[in-house]
Design a protein around this motif. Sequence first.
Motif, mmCIF file in Angstrom:
data_model
loop_
_atom_site.group_PDB
_atom_site.id
_atom_site.type_symbol
_atom_site.label_atom_id
_atom_site.label_comp_id
_atom_site.label_asym_id
_atom_site.label_seq_id
_atom_site.Cartn_x
_atom_site.Cartn_y
_atom_site.Cartn_z
ATOM 1 N N LYS A 15 16.267 4.947 -3.675
ATOM 2 C CA LYS A 15 16.635 6.017 -2.720
ATOM 3 C C LYS A 15 16.010 7.354 -3.137
ATOM 4 O O LYS A 15 15.481 8.091 -2.322
ATOM 5 N N GLU A 16 16.122 7.628 -4.453
ATOM 6 C CA GLU A 16 15.561 8.891 -4.985
ATOM 7 C C GLU A 16 14.048 8.952 -4.750
ATOM 8 O O GLU A 16 13.520 9.962 -4.303
ATOM 9 N N ILE A 17 13.421 7.827 -5.095
ATOM 10 C CA ILE A 17 11.956 7.756 -4.891
ATOM 11 C C ILE A 17 11.636 7.967 -3.416
ATOM 12 O O ILE A 17 10.731 8.737 -3.078
ATOM 13 N N ASN A 18 12.446 7.328 -2.522
ATOM 14 C CA ASN A 18 12.235 7.480 -1.083
ATOM 15 C C ASN A 18 12.395 8.937 -0.649
ATOM 16 O O ASN A 18 11.607 9.457 0.132
ATOM 17 N N ALA A 19 13.431 9.607 -1.192
ATOM 18 C CA ALA A 19 13.679 11.016 -0.863
ATOM 19 C C ALA A 19 12.486 11.878 -1.299
ATOM 20 O O ALA A 19 11.999 12.719 -0.558
ATOM 21 N N GLU A 20 12.039 11.630 -2.544
ATOM 22 C CA GLU A 20 10.873 12.369 -3.058
ATOM 23 C C GLU A 20 9.650 12.125 -2.178
ATOM 24 O O GLU A 20 8.922 13.062 -1.844
ATOM 25 N N THR A 21 9.478 10.841 -1.825
ATOM 26 C CA THR A 21 8.334 10.476 -0.988
ATOM 27 C C THR A 21 8.409 11.201 0.353
ATOM 28 O O THR A 21 7.410 11.722 0.844
ATOM 29 N N LYS A 22 9.650 11.243 0.931
ATOM 30 C CA LYS A 22 9.845 11.943 2.213
ATOM 31 C C LYS A 22 9.447 13.408 2.076
ATOM 32 O O LYS A 22 8.727 13.955 2.895
ATOM 33 N N THR A 23 9.934 14.031 1.013
ATOM 34 C CA THR A 23 9.618 15.443 0.751
ATOM 35 C C THR A 23 8.095 15.622 0.644
ATOM 36 O O THR A 23 7.515 16.524 1.251
ATOM 37 N N LYS A 24 7.471 14.714 -0.102
ATOM 38 C CA LYS A 24 6.014 14.778 -0.259
ATOM 39 C C LYS A 24 5.316 14.623 1.083
ATOM 40 O O LYS A 24 4.340 15.321 1.373
ATOM 41 N N LEU A 25 5.838 13.697 1.901
ATOM 42 C CA LEU A 25 5.254 13.473 3.228
ATOM 43 C C LEU A 25 5.362 14.736 4.085
ATOM 44 O O LEU A 25 4.389 15.150 4.726
ATOM 45 N N VAL A 26 6.567 15.335 4.073
ATOM 46 C CA VAL A 26 6.789 16.580 4.841
ATOM 47 C C VAL A 26 5.810 17.655 4.356
ATOM 48 O O VAL A 26 5.147 18.322 5.153
ATOM 49 N N ASP A 27 5.703 17.795 3.022
ATOM 50 C CA ASP A 27 4.774 18.778 2.446
ATOM 51 C C ASP A 27 3.331 18.484 2.886
ATOM 52 O O ASP A 27 2.590 19.390 3.275
ATOM 53 N N ALA A 28 2.986 17.178 2.825
ATOM 54 C CA ALA A 28 1.628 16.768 3.213
ATOM 55 C C ALA A 28 1.376 17.105 4.681
ATOM 56 O O ALA A 28 0.313 17.622 5.036
ATOM 57 N N GLU A 29 2.406 16.847 5.540
ATOM 58 C CA GLU A 29 2.261 17.168 6.972
ATOM 59 C C GLU A 29 2.052 18.669 7.165
ATOM 60 O O GLU A 29 1.211 19.090 7.948
ATOM 61 N N LYS A 30 2.861 19.458 6.425
ATOM 62 C CA LYS A 30 2.720 20.929 6.501
ATOM 63 C C LYS A 30 1.297 21.338 6.103
ATOM 64 O O LYS A 30 0.670 22.171 6.752
#
Length: 131
Positions: A15-30
Amino acid sequence: GESEAALKASIEATKEINAETKTKLVDAEKEIEKLKGKAQGKDKQLMDMNEATEMMHKKVRDLKSEIDTHVKTDAALKSTIEATKEINEETKTKLDSAEKEIDTLYALKSSIDTTKEINEEMKTELGNAKK
């Protein structure tokens, strides 16, 4: 229970890894949006530069055609001046020959006058001789 706990821990970690990945994805999209914005800015700059270049080309073309017009006008003026010079030359020649004719006529008149005088003198002398 141990394997259950291990499983729960593994799920939590995932879950933590998924959350981090989500954050990274959002950052990447930005970041992608930012880059897109930059790219659009560059595109606009390029378009503006192309437009400016086009305008410069048009100005150059306009100037060239203006220069051509001036050159043609200049040539026309020069040929007019040349033609005028020729006409002036012809007129001068005509005037010169007219002057010569007038001189000839004066000389003729003078010689006629002289002949008349001589005739008058001869008449007078003849008249005197008859007396």
